[in-house]
Each structure stands twice: as C-alpha cells, then as structure tokens.
Scaffold this active site. Structure first.
Site, PDB file in Angstrom:
ATOM      1  N   VAL A  58       0.825  -1.207   0.000  1.00 43.19           N
ATOM      2  CA  VAL A  58       0.000   0.000   0.000  1.00 43.19           C
ATOM      3  C   VAL A  58       0.861   1.259   0.000  1.00 43.19           C
ATOM      4  CG1 VAL A  58      -1.660   1.329   1.376  1.00 43.19           C
ATOM      5  CG2 VAL A  58      -1.982  -1.130   1.058  1.00 43.19           C
ATOM      6  N   GLU A  59       1.958   1.227   0.733  1.00 42.52           N
ATOM      7  CA  GLU A  59       2.816   2.407   0.829  1.00 42.52           C
ATOM      8  C   GLU A  59       3.480   2.766  -0.497  1.00 42.52           C
ATOM      9  OE1 GLU A  59       3.382   4.628   3.041  1.00 42.52           O
ATOM     10  OE2 GLU A  59       2.517   3.824   4.869  1.00 42.52           O
ATOM     11  N   SER A  60       4.038   1.775  -1.189  1.00 39.95           N
ATOM     12  CA  SER A  60       4.877   2.100  -2.346  1.00 39.95           C
ATOM     13  C   SER A  60       4.672   1.213  -3.566  1.00 39.95           C
ATOM     14  CB  SER A  60       6.355   2.006  -1.941  1.00 39.95           C
ATOM     15  OG  SER A  60       6.673   0.660  -1.589  1.00 39.95           O
ATOM     16  N   TYR A  83      -6.672   3.567   4.310  1.00 41.00           N
ATOM     17  CA  TYR A  83      -5.334   2.985   4.411  1.00 41.00           C
ATOM     18  C   TYR A  83      -5.370   1.713   5.253  1.00 41.00           C
ATOM     19  CZ  TYR A  83      -0.378   2.820   5.951  1.00 41.00           C
ATOM     20  OH  TYR A  83       0.911   2.438   6.261  1.00 41.00           O
TER      21      TYR A  83
END
Length: 207
Positions: free
Chosen positions: A94-96, A189
């Site tokens: 999810v972050e990158s 998120y």
C-alpha cells in the site's frame, strides 16, 4: 574424469610397473566398477548440494508474492515488530507498490515511505535502500505498538488497527483522538492493508 594409460614404450617395465594378469580382464572389470561408483557419487552430489525445499523447482516461496529479494527482510521486520508478516507485507504494498524509488507529494521516500524527520530516527543510510527501509519499518512499527498500548486495545486485531493508523496519520493524532482519527485517507489505508493481508499476502510466513 580423464584416465590416461601408461605410455606404450614404458608399460610393464621398471620397478613401479603394476602387476598384470595374463589377459588383463580382472583389471578392466575393477576399473569399470570404480568408474561406475564415481559417476553415481557425482550424480547424487549434484542433485543434493545447494538445494533446499524453498528453492526446489516448482515449489513457491513461503514469502510469495513478496518480491523475492525482500522476503527474508519482511519476515525479519515482522518478527522484530511483533506484527504478522502478512500485515507488514501488505503495508509495503500500500505504501509504495514495492517501488524502492517511490516518492510521495509529501516527500515520503522509499519502500516504506518515510518522511525525512522519521527516517532520521529510525533509518540508517539511504532511505531508497530496500533492506534498510524494511528494517526501519520494523523498528518504527515496534515503537508504534508501544505507543498505542496507552489506549488499551482490547485485542491484537485492535492493536494492529491502531498501529497502522498511527503509521499513516502519526501517533500523536491517534492518541489525541483516542483511536483511529476520522480521516477518510487513514481509514481507507487501514482497510486496504487488512484486505491485502487477508488475501494476497495471507500465505506469507516463515514456514
């Protein structure tokens, strides 16, 4: 193996010449047996050395679908932080999207998307180095777990939710709201990480 016969000009002469049967057949039979044994031993060696269950052809990696170079790093970060490996892997996704060169509009960098001031505390060296980024992720998650325990989560699942919210919105915000803040971005998120951990990364383990 290359076997050379004695030079014809010297065969059977001198002190070190080997004894020879009248027709030579026992020695030929012995040589054949020795060669067969050597060949069999080499075949077994070639098929056993350097092979482990996780690398055998046709067997998936226990950390799939984590990109192969970083599977062990994800497991180490999970163990250090005390969070499940599928959560740690899903968070990086999810972050990158597993892009070690990712940079957000807010200036967060690398696989784990650290902003400079947080990287100064938890990172070492280059934030775009995947191994260093995942190691820092594990250290930060461990600290976040310690911080959110002030809120007294009722279960491990609730603690994970608070930790993920703190990673996204900041621990100060989570503590101030007494839980997940009412931010659409933070709630989305957390939900995306939970979904990916339960589906795509559910099989990630140290087995």
């Amino acid at each position: 193996m290359l076997i050379t016969a004695p030079s014809p000009a010297r065969a059977g002469t001198g002190e070190n010449a080997p004894p020879r049967a009248a027709d030579g057949s026992p020695w030929l039979l012995l040589a054949a047996v020795v060669l067969l044994l050597i060949g069999a031993g080499g075949l077994v060696h070639a098929n056993t050395v350097g092979r482990t269950p996780s690398t055998e052809p046709g067997r998936p990696s226990p950390t799939a679908p984590v990109p192969e170079p970083w599977g062990d790093d994800v497991l180490a970060a999970a163990e250090f932080s005390g969070l499940p490996a599928p959560i740690v892997a899903a968070q990086l996704d999810v972050e990158s999207r597993w892009d070690p060169r990712a940079v957000s509009p807010a200036g967060a960098r690398g696989l784990a998307q650290f902003v400079p001031r947080t990287w100064e505390r938890y990172g070492r060296g280059d934030p775009f180095d995947p191994e260093r980024a995942i190691r820092a992720q594990g250290a930060y998650l461990k600290d976040l777990r310690r911080m959110v325990r002030i809120l007294g989560p009722d279960s491990a699942e609730e603690e994970i939710v608070l930790v993920l919210a703190a990673y996204n919105a900041g621990p100060t915000v989570v503590l101030a709201h007494g839980g997940v803040p009412p931010y659409a971005e933070t709630r989305d998120y957390v939900a995306r990480i939970q979904e990916l951990a339960a589906t795509r990364y559910a099989g990630v383990c140290a087995c």
